[in-house]
Design an enzyme around this catalytic site. Structure first.
Site, PDB file in Angstrom:
ATOM      1  CD  GLU A 294     -28.136  -5.977 -16.197  1.00 50.80           C
ATOM      2  OE1 GLU A 294     -28.144  -7.184 -15.899  1.00 50.80           O
ATOM      3  OE2 GLU A 294     -28.583  -5.092 -15.451  1.00 50.80           O
ATOM      4  CG  ASP A 367     -33.694  -4.674 -12.464  1.00 46.56           C
ATOM      5  OD1 ASP A 367     -34.343  -5.723 -12.549  1.00 46.56           O
ATOM      6  OD2 ASP A 367     -32.461  -4.636 -12.296  1.00 46.56           O
ATOM      7  CD  GLU A 395     -31.694  -7.937  -8.182  1.00 48.00           C
ATOM      8  OE1 GLU A 395     -32.438  -8.556  -8.957  1.00 48.00           O
ATOM      9  OE2 GLU A 395     -30.706  -7.285  -8.561  1.00 48.00           O
TER      10      GLU A 395
HETATM   11  O1  GCW Z   1     -31.583  -6.489 -11.918  1.00 51.45           O
HETATM   12  C1  GCW Z   1     -30.650  -7.106 -12.607  1.00 51.45           C
HETATM   13  C2  GCW Z   1     -30.018  -8.021 -11.621  1.00 51.45           C
HETATM   14  C3  GCW Z   1     -29.110  -8.968 -12.329  1.00 51.45           C
HETATM   15  C4  GCW Z   1     -29.932  -9.715 -13.374  1.00 51.45           C
HETATM   16  C5  GCW Z   1     -30.574  -8.709 -14.319  1.00 51.45           C
HETATM   17  C6  GCW Z   1     -31.485  -9.372 -15.341  1.00 51.45           C
HETATM   18  C7  GCW Z   1     -29.610 -11.933 -14.154  1.00 51.45           C
HETATM   19  O2  GCW Z   1     -29.322  -7.278 -10.662  1.00 51.45           O
HETATM   20  O3  GCW Z   1     -28.561  -9.835 -11.384  1.00 51.45           O
HETATM   21  O4  GCW Z   1     -29.159 -10.625 -14.081  1.00 51.45           O
HETATM   22  O5  GCW Z   1     -31.341  -7.828 -13.598  1.00 51.45           O
HETATM   23  O6  GCW Z   1     -32.674  -9.443 -15.091  1.00 51.45           O
HETATM   24  O7  GCW Z   1     -30.999  -9.812 -16.366  1.00 51.45           O
END
Ligand code: GCW
Length: 692
Positions: A294, A367, A395
């Protein structure tokens, strides 16, 4: 069982309509460490035993001193102050060697007619034993019969904070960060001690204090005194401090032209950095790293592998600490199914990581969705230490609204057989377990009062993955709210069912990643136009006029093949499998015949409806429990449940309206139509949503 009081009026507005003193009562700050006075037989037993902590007046270490005062204060509260110091019948003895720390935390609590002995190899054992004894007494166990002999299942039990230096918490729903970097090191907030106490009471023994999307600030000399102050404060509680390290720090703050892990100057920079940290914090835990994920920097920026990057940092730490390297990686340019990518990148590196590297793997391959199969990396890297990452903050599971107790989900993952060398819990023994924290500056720490249960359950399962979610919920609710059986008999089953409720209205049949962009709050299955294909909800549901779901069988992305054959076989046939993962693995026609005898469309609509109905029933149940819960917390939970009820209806209605726009199917007879047309749901925006 006592009859429950008649339903109170629906309290969906938190305005103190009673006196200020009632409002200023219990606010949740004390978590599960309230030690409210026992009553009835449990109180009589404890009084009869009359336990007096019998440690030397001047404790031999800070840790032992804390153990002693926890016990003294806890007992005084549990007995309502009625221990008779002049009549010492049941002496509590600490017998924990001469070392303050260094062991694995194991402890024993044994009881004779006149004495309880808390023992273990070091003083931390006595602190853990003291908390365990109080927990048992709090459950009403007779002190004369207590017998505990516990060893933690794995040595690393960590919380990961996604907290930024400016106080914003990524995916945080409980206010601002609990870490006050601005005032540190001079001012150490009392919260930092209470936080350590709470963690020690569960056996959590490490904390990563900053976000994995890491600021390089944490690696500057400016931050070292701040980190040292925290580490010093937490040391007596057995908590080691870790930081998330930004891989490009040698460039960002080190003045080097590169962060290439094979460059000698880069290695020298990290070596010197590690020495500098250890000079200030001799028991520094190590680095957590999110690399090439990311947009974060990493070794692949220089054509190197994850192992090259991790091993370079591991060499800098040496025997002193651990590198925890995350396996949460996926690329927009990669055409394969996103859920396959981590396995593809990491399995070839098995056996290539240094001994002090642990690869940290999320519970599922996508995720933290409400429903995912376990991550196929568990069991697939036998020569690598693996750690499980769970998300305590919610989340994707309603954030901080309502009641959503996650222990059943974690327990299910931990207990799953990988088909290759044991259950997930067994596979991670050499590594450990990490939870993404849900704490914040809110007075009650976690935003929702019931979210404290997720922090608690994470710690208890990290200590012992075999504990049942039911037992943990009961322990927690009794210590946190009320020991009255009528209350516990009502709330524990509610907690146990609660994650399933959210799953029904957010992720029925294994649908995933259908939330709003950025804030991840609420439904947006219609989003199809984001630049990165795998960020779009429609990438995941693949719905059209004919059907819905992601084909991950051999005919599709074949993600199934990443699992052991015995496991894959369980998910290969839609007619035989656990339907909670049906659309995760299969793309099916809307008219697909389900085991129920109905079509998929019919059962999908019904499942949303069940989720909504369950959320509503929870509100009604909570209203009936008003007499068992103090005023303020009852009102706040009622408001959170009212929010959850609205969210359940919204997820159901928006999702159904969208699926209908694709399939053109009518609703089954008697089913309520969505409250609004699809465009109404599409137009909603949430500029003020927290955690983004
Ligand atoms: O799911 C995503 C989240 C991000 C997070 C990422 C991760 C910290 O939306 O906010 O970043 O995973 O786990 O690295």
């Amino acid at each position: 069982m006592m009859a429950l009081a008649a339903p109170a009026a629906r309290a969906d507005v938190v305005v103190p309509d009673r006196s200020l003193s009632q409002w200023n009562g219990e606010d949740g700050y004390r978590l599960w460490l309230r030690h409210e006075p026992l009553e009835g037989a449990a109180l009589e037993q404890l009084r009869a035993f009359n336990p007096i902590p019998g440690t030397p007046a001047s404790p031999e270490s800070e840790t032992l001193g804390i153990a002693e005062s926890e016990l003294r204060e806890g007992l005084a509260k549990l007995t309502g102050g009625s221990i008779d110091a002049d009549r010492p019948r049941g002496v509590i003895r600490f017998d924990c060697g001469r070392r303050e720390r260094g062991g694995d935390g194991r402890f024993r609590v044994t009881s004779g007619a006149r004495a309880i002995r808390i023992s273990g190899p070091d003083h931390l054992s006595c602190l853990y034993g003291a908390h365990a004894l109080l927990r048992e007494l709090s459950r009403g166990v007779d002190p004369a019969t207590i017998s505990l002999d516990e060893t933690p299942a794995m040595s690393l039990r960590l919380l990961n904070h996604w907290d930024n230096p400016d106080g914003h918490v990524e995916r945080g729903y409980a206010g601002r960060s609990i870490f006050d970097w601005w005032r540190l090191p001079e001012r150490l907030d009392r919260r930092m001690i209470d936080y350590a106490r709470a963690n020690a009471s569960l056996g959590i023994n490490g904390v990563v204090v900053n976000n994995v999307n890491a600021s390089p600030l944490f690696l500057t000399p400016h931050y070292l005194p701040k980190l040292k102050r925290l580490a010093d404060a937490w040391r007596p509680y057995g908590i080691r401090l870790y930081i998330s390290a930004r891989f490009s720090a040698p460039r960002d703050v080190g003045g080097l032209p590169t962060a290439d892990p094979l460059d000698p100057a880069v290695k020298a920079w990290w070596n010197a950095k590690a020495d500098e940290i250890y000079a200030a914090i001799p028991d520094f835990g190590g680095f957590l790293v999110k690399a090439n994920s990311e947009g974060q920097p990493g070794p692949q920026d220089y054509g190197r592998t994850h192992a090259d990057g991790a091993n370079m940092l591991a060499a800098a730490l040496g025997k002193r600490g651990t590198v925890i390297w995350r396996a949460f990686v996926y690329k927009a340019e990669d055409e394969t199914d996103r859920v396959k990518q981590a396995y593809q990148e990491f399995v070839p590196l098995d056996g290539k990581f240094a001994g002090n590297v642990i690869v940290q793997v999320k519970n599922g391959p996508l995720d933290f969705q409400p429903r995912e199969p376990f991550h196929p990396l568990f069991g697939a890297m036998p020569r690598t230490r693996l750690m499980l990452e769970a998300q305590v903050t919610r989340e994707y599971l309603g954030q901080a609204s309502g009641i959503v107790y996650l222990a059943p989900m974690w327990s299910e993952v931990l207990g799953t057989h990988t088909g290759r060398g044991g259950t997930v819990a067994q596979v991670i023994v050499p590594g450990g377990i990490a939870g993404v924290a849900n704490t914040g500056s809110d007075r009650n720490w976690t935003g929702g009062h019931f979210d404290q249960a997720n922090w608690y359950a994470f710690g208890r399962l990290a200590w012992n993955p075999a504990l049942s979610p039911e037992r943990i919920a009961r322990e927690w609710a009794a210590q946190t709210f009320s020991r009255e059986p009528e209350f516990l008999d009502a709330i524990v089953p509610t907690m146990l069912a609660s994650a399933g409720t959210v799953e029904k209205y957010i992720a029925p049949f294994g649908l995933a990643h259908l939330m709003g962009t950025g804030h991840h709050y609420g439904p947006a299955p219609w989003v199809c136009d984001l630049a990165r294909p795998e960020w779009n909800p429609c990438y995941y549901h693949r719905a059209d006029k004919a059907g819905i779901g992601f084909d991950r069988t051999a005919g599709g992305s074949d993600a199934l093949a990443q699992y052991a054959p015995s496991v894959a076989a369980r998910w290969a046939d839609p007619a035989q499998m656990d339907d909670r993962l049906l659309l995760w693995f299969h793309h099916l026609p809307w008219q697909h015949p389900m085991r129920s005898g109905n079509t998929l469309w019919h059962d999908l609509v019904a499942r949303y409806g069940q989720g909504e109905a369950e959320a509503g029933a929870r509100s009604a149940l909570w209203a009936r429990l008003a007499d068992h819960v103090d005023y303020r917390r009852h009102a706040e939970v009622a408001a959170d449940l009212a929010t959850q009820e609205k969210e359940a209806r919204w997820w159901r209605d928006a999702s159904i309206a969208y699926w209908q726009s694709l399939n053109g199917l009518a609703l089954p007879a008697g089913v309520r139509r969505p409250d609004h047309p699809l465009d109404w749901y599409k137009a909603k925006t949430f500029p003020e949503a927290p955690g983004q």
